[in-house]
Design an enzyme around this catalytic site. Structure first.
Site, PDB file in Angstrom:
ATOM      1  N   GLU A  40       0.823  -1.207   0.000  1.00  0.00           N
ATOM      2  CA  GLU A  40       0.000   0.000   0.000  1.00  0.00           C
ATOM      3  C   GLU A  40       0.856   1.255   0.000  1.00  0.00           C
ATOM      4  OE1 GLU A  40      -3.074   0.267  -0.589  1.00  0.00           O
ATOM      5  OE2 GLU A  40      -3.527  -1.877  -0.531  1.00  0.00           O
ATOM      6  N   TYR A 123      -6.211   6.033   4.641  1.00  0.00           N
ATOM      7  CA  TYR A 123      -6.390   5.037   3.587  1.00  0.00           C
ATOM      8  C   TYR A 123      -5.579   3.772   3.868  1.00  0.00           C
ATOM      9  CZ  TYR A 123      -5.907   2.549  -0.769  1.00  0.00           C
ATOM     10  OH  TYR A 123      -5.884   1.550  -1.707  1.00  0.00           O
ATOM     11  N   ASP A 141      -9.802   5.801  -1.525  1.00  0.00           N
ATOM     12  CA  ASP A 141      -8.867   6.574  -2.335  1.00  0.00           C
ATOM     13  C   ASP A 141      -9.606   7.142  -3.534  1.00  0.00           C
ATOM     14  OD1 ASP A 141      -9.324   4.374  -3.936  1.00  0.00           O
ATOM     15  OD2 ASP A 141      -7.196   3.909  -4.255  1.00  0.00           O
TER      16      ASP A 141
END
Length: 317
Positions: A40, A123, A141
């Site tokens: 991520e 996020y 996102d």
């Protein structure tokens, strides 16, 4: 369908689709928090195709969290070379050291604790909490914002924190117990490969039957909507600065290309670490000044040399 009904229908439509259509990506082969977190962070400002090789090489060099925490910084940055935004690599190591020193080398399983780690924002915390620990935490996102805005035909500005918070809350209310991670990844996948900014593949979308934007023929994002949510060329004190939300940069350029538009001038881009989508304007001469209140003027130029109309909006941290 009403908005609540659209959200409620999402798990049933997306989960079977994701089970049979998910891309085979190396970070999806397990639910190890270290692997998911690393992917991520890499994907925040890097395309999937580019991140794949970096991810595998990084894990080969630092197979465990403790290996990363103990790594020589020069070697770490060398492995990161080419990805840019080196603060991401430095924050990875800072967070790894916090995890080793304060958590015994084990990731916390709540979004709140994850957000306290260096370089981890809402996020990333939501992604790790849902994918690794089956928490009903949305990871919202630019892709997810676009998907939900189209499904509900909601014209609310997606760049506003209130809009993002509202979408996250509505999603979390319908997260399916026992499949939170798959639901998070299904939303990501839908926005990445089907509900794209340019030429969305509505005929392949598992949510097409209840997508209000598709029913109204309104699936193409306007240039103003994308730029308002993603980036600006800002005139401040005589200099022109490109200010953007890093997680939407690829989306912006995709839309600019689709509209036959190119940036007129670009300068250094930066953002306050751990605070996406907040913006920090970096002035090429004076340095960053967090908390600036600016009035961006969007200056875009078409290939024929003509300029588009200006788009003005107020932003502040």
């Amino acid at each position: 369908m009403q908005r609540e009904e659209i959200y409620a229908a999402l798990p049933g439509a997306l989960l079977p689709w994701y089970a049979s259509h998910a891309r085979d990506l190396p970070w999806r082969r397990d639910r190890e928090p270290y692997h998911v977190w690393l992917s991520e962070i890499m994907l925040q400002q890097t395309r999937v195709e580019a991140a794949r090789g970096y991810y595998l090489r990084f894990l080969d060099a630092f197979p465990t969290l403790r290996d990363l925490a103990a790594a020589d910084e020069a070697r770490l940055l060398k492995l990161w070379e080419g990805l840019g935004y080196y603060s991401r690599a430095r924050n990875l190591q800072k967070a790894a050291r916090v995890l080793c020193d304060e958590y015994g080398g084990v990731f916390p399983d709540t979004r709140e604790a994850l957000e306290r780690l260096p370089g981890v924002g809402p996020y990333t915390a939501g992604a790790v909490a849902s994918i690794c620990f089956e928490r009903p935490c949305a990871a919202v996102d630019g892709n997810v914002l676009r998907v939900l805005s189209r499904l509900t035909a909601d014209g609310a500005p997606v760049d506003l924190p209130a809009t993002r918070a509202d979408i996250a809350a509505r999603l979390e209310a319908v997260y399916p117990a026992g499949a939170c991670g798959d639901f998070t990844q299904a939303l990501m996948e839908l926005g990445a490969v089907v509900c794209t900014p340019k030429s969305p593949k509505c005929g392949l979308c598992p949510a097409n039957d209840f997508c209000l934007a598709a029913a109204r023929g309104e699936t193409q994002c306007s240039m103003e909507e994308i730029c308002a949510a993603s980036a600006f060329l800002c005139r401040t004190g005589g200099s022109v600065n490109f200010v953007h939300k890093p997680e939407r940069l690829s989306e912006l350029f995709c839309c600019m290309t689709a509209h036959g538009i190119e940036p007129k001038r670009l300068r250094l881009v930066c953002h306050r670490e751990g605070a996406v989508p907040n913006l920090v304007l970096i002035d090429g001469r004076r340095g960053g000044k967090p908390g600036l209140k600016i009035e961006p003027t969007l200056i875009l130029r078409r290939p024929d040399g003509s300029e588009t109309d200006e788009v003005r909006r107020i932003y502040h941290r």
